[in-house]
Design an enzyme around this catalytic site. Sequence first.
Site, PDB file in Angstrom:
ATOM      1  N   GLU A 144      -9.845 -11.189  -5.740  1.00 45.85           N
ATOM      2  CA  GLU A 144     -11.193 -11.514  -4.775  1.00 45.85           C
ATOM      3  C   GLU A 144     -11.849 -12.666  -5.467  1.00 45.85           C
ATOM      4  O   GLU A 144     -12.302 -13.447  -4.264  1.00 45.85           O
ATOM      5  CB  GLU A 144     -12.011 -10.119  -5.051  1.00 45.85           C
ATOM      6  CG  GLU A 144     -11.793  -8.982  -3.860  1.00 45.85           C
ATOM      7  CD  GLU A 144     -11.352  -9.331  -2.618  1.00 45.85           C
ATOM      8  OE1 GLU A 144     -12.087 -10.007  -2.007  1.00 45.85           O
ATOM      9  OE2 GLU A 144     -10.262  -8.794  -2.047  1.00 45.85           O
TER      10      GLU A 144
ATOM     11  N   CYS B 256      -7.349 -13.478  14.110  1.00 41.89           N
ATOM     12  CA  CYS B 256      -8.727 -14.092  14.534  1.00 41.89           C
ATOM     13  C   CYS B 256      -8.946 -15.171  13.593  1.00 41.89           C
ATOM     14  O   CYS B 256      -9.995 -15.310  13.064  1.00 41.89           O
ATOM     15  CB  CYS B 256      -9.891 -12.848  14.397  1.00 41.89           C
ATOM     16  SG  CYS B 256     -11.304 -13.203  15.146  1.00 41.89           S
TER      17      CYS B 256
ATOM     18  N   CYS C 260      -5.380 -14.285  20.290  1.00 38.85           N
ATOM     19  CA  CYS C 260      -6.144 -13.092  20.926  1.00 38.85           C
ATOM     20  C   CYS C 260      -5.197 -12.219  21.713  1.00 38.85           C
ATOM     21  O   CYS C 260      -5.393 -11.182  21.806  1.00 38.85           O
ATOM     22  CB  CYS C 260      -7.133 -13.691  21.782  1.00 38.85           C
ATOM     23  SG  CYS C 260      -8.433 -14.804  21.255  1.00 38.85           S
TER      24      CYS C 260
ATOM     25  N   CYS D 246      -4.285  -9.227  19.752  1.00 38.27           N
ATOM     26  CA  CYS D 246      -5.604  -8.800  18.826  1.00 38.27           C
ATOM     27  C   CYS D 246      -5.549  -6.912  19.173  1.00 38.27           C
ATOM     28  O   CYS D 246      -5.500  -6.973  20.674  1.00 38.27           O
ATOM     29  CB  CYS D 246      -6.787  -9.475  18.769  1.00 38.27           C
ATOM     30  SG  CYS D 246      -7.925  -8.685  18.054  1.00 38.27           S
TER      31      CYS D 246
END
Length: 355
Positions: free
Chosen positions: A37, A191, A198, A201
């Site tokens: 992370e 995205c 799209c 999605c």
Amino acid sequence: MPPEQFQQKLLAWFDEHGRKDLPWQQAISPYRVWVSEIMLQQTQVASVIDYFNRFMARFPTVKNLADAELDEVLQHWAGLGYYARARNLHKTAQIIATNGGEFPQTVEDFSALPGIGRSTAGAILSIACGQSQAILDGNVKRVLTRFHAVHGWPGDSRVTARLWALSSQYTPGRRAGDYTQAMMDLGATLCTRSKPRCGICPIIDGCQAYRLGLVNQLPEPKPRKTLPIKRAYFLVLQDNERRILLEKRPPTGIWGGLWSLPEFADHPLLVDWCKQKGYRLIEPTVLANQRHTFSHYHLDYVPILAKVDNPIDKVMEAGRTVWYKSGEIDFLGLPAPIKRLLQQYYTEDYYDENG
């Protein structure tokens, strides 16, 4: 779209299409997730993979990282940029090691550690510990901003507060780790910032930005601000044994703790410094201006390439200034632009032509 439906569609997509073979998704632990992370902050997945694998090979446990010298940690970080991340990683490892190697179990306790914010803490606790914790990294901001057609720059405090509320609302009580990774995957693979996909999605039916034709306008960019320009001169000095003079940067600030070239605000200061050190420069050459852009300013720098025939000290100022052989630069923690500069001018071809 109700949160439950949002979660179901997203998790079904993740089960079939989500990434599950990234190195930090194997042998999941708070330590491995934490390191990944931190590396992934401001850095693309493709760039992180090799760094993560090398880092884990050298520092497989939090104790290994805590026991290591900061120089070595920075060496394994060199090239990733934002070096405060590496320094904070080392500090936090030492704190955790002092506490018996146990990682915190609450967002509040995690967020109190150096370099760990609310989103990073939530990601670690959800992915590695199975807790239901919301996150709000860049990918999640983009998904939620488009899904709800949230106007305004996501870095604005009021916009951020709304996105946190939405993220908490959609985070499920079960499979929180998978949901967290699914949200990050959706933002990273479908995205995306430009050319979002799209048409495939899983949550397109509820996306307000898609319905309103605003996908390419959201999220709104940060208000433009002209970056200031700072200027510097770097002395690229080689002795008669083909060693290069390097200085260790202060522990804080830009490139903190890394090895770099002597840096000066202007040319007269460079000349005065050489006189004070007793260095007689041979064939000094002013090289072409170069630019390195940080997040908050441009650094325009001029390398001054020269040889010196009388280096007096090999180790000076308590080991902060050292002559290094050119072949050793690959094993030092060097800022990326400095490393490129040295590789450019101190190759075997350069020696052969100018030696």
